[in-house]
Design an enzyme around this catalytic site. Structure first.
Site, short mmCIF file in Angstrom:
data_model
loop_
_atom_site.label_atom_id
_atom_site.label_comp_id
_atom_site.label_asym_id
_atom_site.label_seq_id
_atom_site.Cartn_x
_atom_site.Cartn_y
_atom_site.Cartn_z
N LEU A 183 6.13 45.03 -30.33
CA LEU A 183 7.25 45.20 -31.24
C LEU A 183 8.21 46.26 -30.71
O LEU A 183 7.82 47.09 -29.88
CB LEU A 183 6.74 45.60 -32.62
CG LEU A 183 5.94 44.52 -33.39
CD1 LEU A 183 5.26 45.14 -34.60
CD2 LEU A 183 6.85 43.37 -33.81
N PRO A 184 9.44 46.28 -31.19
CA PRO A 184 10.37 47.35 -30.78
C PRO A 184 9.85 48.72 -31.19
O PRO A 184 9.10 48.86 -32.16
CB PRO A 184 11.66 46.99 -31.53
CG PRO A 184 11.56 45.53 -31.81
CD PRO A 184 10.10 45.27 -32.03
N ALA A 185 10.23 49.73 -30.43
CA ALA A 185 9.87 51.13 -30.70
C ALA A 185 8.37 51.37 -30.62
O ALA A 185 7.84 52.23 -31.32
CB ALA A 185 10.40 51.57 -32.07
N ARG A 186 7.68 50.63 -29.76
CA ARG A 186 6.24 50.82 -29.58
C ARG A 186 5.91 51.39 -28.21
O ARG A 186 4.76 51.41 -27.82
CB ARG A 186 5.49 49.51 -29.78
CG ARG A 186 5.21 49.01 -31.18
CD ARG A 186 5.62 49.86 -32.30
NE ARG A 186 5.20 49.36 -33.60
CZ ARG A 186 6.01 49.22 -34.63
NH1 ARG A 186 7.30 49.52 -34.51
NH2 ARG A 186 5.56 48.82 -35.80
N GLY A 187 6.89 51.82 -27.45
CA GLY A 187 6.64 52.49 -26.19
C GLY A 187 6.56 51.59 -24.98
O GLY A 187 6.08 52.02 -23.92
N SER B 60 9.02 50.37 -23.02
CA SER B 60 9.88 50.83 -21.92
C SER B 60 9.33 52.09 -21.28
O SER B 60 9.49 52.31 -20.07
CB SER B 60 11.30 51.06 -22.43
OG SER B 60 11.88 49.83 -22.82
N ASP C 171 10.39 43.08 -19.04
CA ASP C 171 10.38 43.98 -20.20
C ASP C 171 11.09 43.32 -21.37
O ASP C 171 12.33 43.24 -21.40
CB ASP C 171 11.05 45.30 -19.82
CG ASP C 171 10.93 46.35 -20.92
OD1 ASP C 171 10.18 46.11 -21.88
OD2 ASP C 171 11.59 47.41 -20.80
N CYS D 134 1.29 50.45 -31.33
CA CYS D 134 1.37 51.81 -31.85
C CYS D 134 1.26 51.75 -33.37
O CYS D 134 2.06 51.09 -34.03
CB CYS D 134 2.69 52.47 -31.44
SG CYS D 134 2.82 54.19 -31.96
N ARG E 215 15.63 45.11 -37.90
CA ARG E 215 15.31 44.35 -36.69
C ARG E 215 13.81 44.31 -36.46
O ARG E 215 13.25 43.26 -36.12
CB ARG E 215 16.00 44.96 -35.47
CG ARG E 215 15.74 44.20 -34.19
CD ARG E 215 16.15 44.96 -32.95
NE ARG E 215 17.57 45.23 -32.88
CZ ARG E 215 18.19 45.68 -31.79
NH1 ARG E 215 17.48 45.92 -30.68
NH2 ARG E 215 19.49 45.92 -31.81
N GLU F 8 -2.24 70.46 4.07
CA GLU F 8 -1.03 69.97 4.72
C GLU F 8 -1.36 68.77 5.61
O GLU F 8 -2.51 68.57 6.02
CB GLU F 8 -0.42 71.11 5.55
CG GLU F 8 0.86 70.75 6.30
CD GLU F 8 2.01 70.32 5.39
OE1 GLU F 8 1.82 69.34 4.65
OE2 GLU F 8 3.08 70.94 5.46
N HIS G 247 1.91 72.64 0.29
CA HIS G 247 2.60 72.82 1.56
C HIS G 247 3.86 71.95 1.54
O HIS G 247 4.13 71.27 0.55
CB HIS G 247 1.67 72.44 2.71
CG HIS G 247 0.36 73.17 2.68
ND1 HIS G 247 0.12 74.33 3.38
CD2 HIS G 247 -0.79 72.91 1.99
CE1 HIS G 247 -1.11 74.75 3.14
NE2 HIS G 247 -1.69 73.90 2.30
#
Length: 668
Positions: free
Chosen positions: A198-202, A204, A281, A312, A346, A540, A608
């Site tokens: 769903l949108p706004a669930r992380g 991206s 995406d 989420c 939305r 190094e 290093h």
């Protein structure tokens, strides 16, 4: 008694065996023309009639012996040479364990204990004494048909296939059998990652992390966002919530068209730009859409599909993600309160038909990963393939906890002054001064960050009580579910618990290499307050035969090596024992990077030049051609703060005269 003997004779007669020569036989020169291309005697219908019935099982042939079992009562020989061959019915060991045929030339003993007659026609084959290998097993034949089959094809000619395994840039190569030379081994597997959620669930956020990680490992990776494609090709820049209504057929067709066009762009990138990992995406919220994606990708045989669903159910995390959406491209410069209501609507539109990954994907045997609350729980199904495994490994080891990651080179060493590379030199007096002041500076910054966490905690507690917040400087009322804590506290919801304030006190680690100049730089840190650890992974780059030389000496002594390094600094590997390339060091540091992503507390890495370049390149998402040329001078300290929207960078330069660190614009 006689009946028993007759019975035994009958059994013995029905179990007559013949020997078929193995494929390791060496032909006599005069008989070469009588062999087929596999080294077997050429057989025709005039020789004898055999039928492949494979009546002997693997249990009958415990050592994979080339046993050919033939039923003599169905034999029909037409060739006189074979007809006159001595055919001796020989029982199996179980029937006649004491049978001894001595050293008869026309009988050969095999590992299973039985004996087999050699037809005269085959006695011109000079046998070797090497044991039969599994690759040279010969099928069984029975003289039960009137038509002779072609010479049997060895087992390995039927089933041998070229294997496909991991290809790691700079770590694997193709070896030519002709001249023993090596060639680069580009990944044969291409991975299409399909995001779900769903949108706004992380989603991206996960996409950006994966793109950075794969590119840092030198796999060409790119994200293809359907929302960006929609905004670019739509007739207007903003689509309100009605555009995402599943009952809006016209909009649904348009959304499907945008999705498939974006997927085609991903496939084109695979083909034309040597892409290795492409990330699609979008919400991809229904089984129907996901099935259409799989069908579309199945047309390209070299692409493996992996679904990643971001779930989420933490209200604070959702609220923070929503606030980020309100300053994103869909709502930029619009009224924040109206934008919030539109975005919530939305989300509700998507929720009406949302179908999580599960049984439908499992029935199709698809690969998927479910990431719950930004990695607090991860579920994986049917994961196969090296690249897909890397995604699982990485998603198990990252978090959004507020913390600081500091990176610096060691203090000035004796070899730095002399211009010599490698070595294990000690610090100069200036280097020791830097080390002492570095410990004081980190102490100071640690306290500042701690104070910031407490202030944010107090502010969010106030917002939770009064139910208001601001976007773009404008104040408006919100419901509890839309409260938006700050980036620093929302990333770790547990810090909001007043009874657990000890979580606001972040532990601190200091990591050094195994080399003196790095260990000495950490000498002034209080071991009671800092976990100090030396790691060989942070050493190094090993310069092989060039260790201890200046660049001018390398140019004079090894001019070809000097020029080769200039041409391709990232892939160039120093010759000599232990010599490394940048790519070698990248994979040496992979566990360090994953551990930094996993940790929820602060860390200072004292490395290093090459180590610092590679670590900073990871967090910056640098292009591969830039990694080896980042400017990371001595006595410069870099601060990295992971955020939900990306990463914040700060740079501090040390002044040996004032013995102070001052913040300067970040530059590399």
């Amino acid at each position: 008694m006689s009946n028993n003997n007759n019975k035994d004779d009958s059994e013995l007669q029905s179990r007559t065996h013949y020997y078929n020569p193995d494929r390791t036989a060496i032909p006599v020169k005069d008989d070469v023309d009588q062999l087929d291309k596999f080294g077997s005697p050429k057989l025709s219908a005039n020789d004898h009639s055999f039928t492949n019935t494979d009546s002997v099982t693997s249990e009958d042939r415990p050592f994979s012996s080339p046993v050919s079992t033939l039923t003599s009562n169905s034999a029909n020989f037409s060739d006189s040479s074979l007809q006159n061959s001595p055919v001796h019915p020989i029982p199996s060991p179980a029937l006649s364990p004491t049978l001894n045929l001595g050293s008869r030339p026309d009988v050969k003993r095999v590992s299973s204990g039985g004996y087999f007659a050699l037809p005269k026609q085959l006695t011109s084959i000079r046998q070797t004494h090497r044991p039969m290998s599994q690759q040279h097993r010969v099928p069984s034949f029975h003289p039960a048909s009137d038509t002779a089959p072609p010479s049997p094809i060895p087992f390995h000619h039927h089933l041998r296939k070229k294997g496909s395994s991991m290809s790691i840039p700079g770590q694997t190569s193709i070896v030519s059998s002709n001249n023993g030379s090596e060639a680069t081994n580009p990944p044969e597997e291409k991975l299409a990652i399909i995001m779900v959620g769903l949108p706004a669930r992380g989603k991206s956020y996960i996409v950006n992390k994966l793109v950075r990680y794969y590119n840092w490992l030198q796999y060409n990776c790119k994200a293809f966002n359907v929302g960006n494609f929609r905004r670019k090709h739509a007739s207007h820049s903003h689509d309100d919530a009605s555009f995402f209504d599943p009952s809006n057929e016209e909009a649904s067709k348009l959304r499907e068209s945008f999705a498939m066009d974006t997927l085609d762009a991903l496939l084109q990138w695979f083909e034309e730009e040597d892409g290795v990992v492409g990330i699609f995406d979008a919400t991809n919220s229904t089984s129907k859409r996901r099935k259409a994606i799989v069908d579309h990708l199945s047309k390209v045989p070299y692409v493996t599909t992996l679904f990643i669903e971001s779930i989420c159910n933490d209200e604070q995390l959702i609220a923070a993600n929503m606030r980020m959406k309100l300053v994103g491209p869909d709502y930029k410069d619009l009224n924040p309160e109206q934008s919030l209501r539109d975005f919530q609507e939305r989300v509700r539109m998507y929720e009406r038909k949302y179908e999580p990954l599960g049984k439908s994907e499992e029935d199709l045997n698809l690969r998927y990963i479910k990431v719950i609350n930004v990695g607090k729980k991860v579920v994986a199904f049917n994961i196969r393939g090296f690249l897909a495994g890397q995604a699982v490994f990485f998603l198990l080891n990252f978090n959004l906890s507020p913390r600081q990651i500091w990176v610096t080179r060691h203090g000035e060493s004796v070899d730095n002054v002399r211009g010599r590379i490698g070595g294990n030199a000690e610090l100069t007096p200036l280097g020791r001064q830097f080390s002492e002041d570095l410990a004081l500076f980190i102490d100071e910054k640690r306290d500042e960050f701690q104070e910031r966490l407490y202030n944010d905690y107090s502010k969010e507690s106030h917002l939770l009580q009064h139910g208001s917040h601001s976007f773009n400087g404008k104040q408006f009322e919100t419901s509890f579910n839309c409260l938006t804590p700050s980036e620093n506290t929302v990333n770790d919801p547990q810090v909001l618990d007043p009874e657990d304030e000890e979580r606001l006190e972040k532990p601190y680690s200091v990591w050094t290499s195994m080399m003196q100049r790095s260990i000495q730089t950490a000498a002034y840190f209080d071991e009671e307050q800092y976990d100090i650890k030396a790691m060989r992974m942070l050493n190094e780059i090993c310069s092989g035969i060039c260790d201890g030389l200046t660049y001018e000496e390398i140019k004079s002594i090894y001019p070809k090596e000097y020029e080769a390094r200039k041409l391709d600094k990232l892939n160039y590997r120093y010759p000599g024992s232990g010599g490394e390339s940048y790519l070698d060091v990248i994979y040496r540091l992979q566990s360090v990077i994953v551990e930094i992503e996993r940790m929820k507390h602060h860390v200072l890495v004292i490395g290093h030049r090459v180590i610092t370049r590679i670590i900073i390149a990871y967090f910056l998402g640098c292009r591969r051609e830039d990694i080896a040329y980042l400017n990371v001078p001595l006595h410069t300290v870099y601060c990295i703060e992971p955020q939900p929207y990306g990463t914040d960078f700060y740079q501090y330069n040390y002044d040996p005269n004032t013995r102070k660190f001052s913040r300067v614009p970040f530059s590399l």
